[in-house]
Design a protein around this motif. Structure first.
Motif, mmCIF file in Angstrom:
data_model
loop_
_atom_site.group_PDB
_atom_site.id
_atom_site.type_symbol
_atom_site.label_atom_id
_atom_site.label_comp_id
_atom_site.label_asym_id
_atom_site.label_seq_id
_atom_site.Cartn_x
_atom_site.Cartn_y
_atom_site.Cartn_z
ATOM 1 N N ALA A 134 -2.472 -1.558 6.984
ATOM 2 C CA ALA A 134 -3.026 -0.749 5.808
ATOM 3 C C ALA A 134 -2.245 0.070 4.991
ATOM 4 O O ALA A 134 -2.186 0.245 3.870
ATOM 5 N N VAL A 135 -0.885 0.739 5.742
ATOM 6 C CA VAL A 135 -0.134 1.316 5.050
ATOM 7 C C VAL A 135 0.866 0.596 4.021
ATOM 8 O O VAL A 135 0.915 0.928 2.834
ATOM 9 N N ALA A 136 0.867 -0.640 4.548
ATOM 10 C CA ALA A 136 1.984 -1.489 3.507
ATOM 11 C C ALA A 136 0.708 -2.113 2.317
ATOM 12 O O ALA A 136 1.415 -1.974 1.113
ATOM 13 N N GLU A 137 -0.326 -2.089 2.423
ATOM 14 C CA GLU A 137 -1.224 -2.628 1.513
ATOM 15 C C GLU A 137 -1.456 -1.508 0.471
ATOM 16 O O GLU A 137 -1.455 -1.475 -0.699
ATOM 17 N N GLY A 138 -1.481 -0.121 0.975
ATOM 18 C CA GLY A 138 -1.658 1.106 0.246
ATOM 19 C C GLY A 138 -0.277 1.149 -0.664
ATOM 20 O O GLY A 138 -0.531 1.888 -1.581
ATOM 21 N N PHE A 139 0.801 0.872 -0.250
ATOM 22 C CA PHE A 139 2.022 0.673 -0.990
ATOM 23 C C PHE A 139 2.178 -0.308 -1.947
ATOM 24 O O PHE A 139 3.030 -0.037 -2.802
ATOM 25 N N GLY A 140 1.426 -1.165 -1.660
ATOM 26 C CA GLY A 140 1.312 -2.242 -2.853
ATOM 27 C C GLY A 140 2.267 -3.464 -2.249
ATOM 28 O O GLY A 140 2.501 -4.397 -3.034
ATOM 29 N N LEU A 141 2.533 -3.415 -1.075
ATOM 30 C CA LEU A 141 3.089 -4.593 -0.314
ATOM 31 C C LEU A 141 2.043 -5.666 0.002
ATOM 32 O O LEU A 141 1.173 -5.614 0.414
ATOM 33 N N ASP A 142 2.393 -6.929 -0.024
ATOM 34 C CA ASP A 142 1.743 -8.138 0.425
ATOM 35 C C ASP A 142 1.065 -7.781 1.805
ATOM 36 O O ASP A 142 2.080 -7.570 2.785
ATOM 37 N N PRO A 143 -0.290 -7.973 2.200
ATOM 38 C CA PRO A 143 -0.750 -7.752 3.490
ATOM 39 C C PRO A 143 -0.157 -8.884 4.326
ATOM 40 O O PRO A 143 -0.469 -8.619 5.542
#
Length: 235
Positions: free
Chosen positions: A56-65
């Motif tokens: 979820a943190v990665a997604e919040g930063f805009g990285l590919d899930p």
């Protein structure tokens, strides 16, 4: 520091349904998670919510899930996770500048599938190296810029010596202005001086000193007397 706090909010939710049934997720909704150091380790048993949070943190930063770096998205059709849709990141001034422009955003989300693709894109032949060497090659080739690096159990494919090398990479990233948020089961990685350790479990989330971690205590006891554990699982 790039990210200083992780928050999540929903208008309503069913507490018996995943991911809201996970104690650490409920605590995230209630209190958020303050990030206090350039390297943060999330530690807990399987099912405690470590992978759910880091994804979820990665997604919040805009990285590919599905994993990957800021400059390539090989699973762009995969939707965000339920929690990833609700994540909000409070950033430092530098972090806000980074998140405000796609070209300025630097980071990487490392999961098992990522290492092989990273090798392929960097001109390596993935079949010519071991799984562990693949992970380390991804670090050597991709984990170079000042950015946010999110990792999900990177030690899984690594030997003791390779984990030490990985620890050196993480330390250098932090010293050069990068930030690492890592889910792990490794007592070796979590021993990094200055790292913040958050233990996840039925209690939700709490900060714990390395020596007080349950996983450190279990490894210490097991190495001192394996039979004390094995007699419970072997006939």
């Amino acid at each position: 520091m790039i990210i200083e706090r992780v928050n999540a909010s929903v208008a309503s939710y069913e507490p018996t349904e995943w991911p809201w049934s996970v104690p650490c997720v409920r605590q995230l909704l209630d209190e958020g998670l303050r990030i206090t150091a350039p390297v943060t380790f999330l530690v807990g048993e399987n099912g405690s919510g470590k992978s759910t949070l880091v994804e979820a943190v990665a997604e919040g930063f805009g990285l590919d899930p599905w994993g990957g770096s800021h400059d390539w998205r090989y699973a762009s059709h995969r939707p965000k996770s339920v929690l990833g849709e609700q994540i909000r990141l409070d950033a430092s001034p530098h972090g806000r500048r980074m998140m405000g422009s796609w070209s300025a955003r630097k980071g990487f989300f490392l999961r098992a599938e990522t290492a092989v693709d990273a090798l392929d894109r960097e001109g390596f032949a993935p079949h010519s190296v071991s799984h562990g060497e693949g992970f380390l090659a991804a670090f050597r080739g991709k984990f170079l810029q000042r950015g946010l690096y999110v990792m999900d159990e990177p030690e899984a494919a690594l030997s003791f010596a390779s984990c030490l090398e990985l620890l050196g990479h993480i330390d250098q990233l932090a010293k050069s202005g990068g930030q690492v948020i890592c889910a792990t089961h490794s007592p070796l990685l979590t021993a990094l001086p200055g790292a913040d350790i958050v233990e996840l479990g039925d209690h939700g989330m709490r900060r714990v000193a390395w020596r007080e971690l349950a996983l450190v205590d279990h490894w210490r006891r097991y190495l001192a007397d394996p039979q004390a554990y094995l007699r419970h699982v072997l006939d």
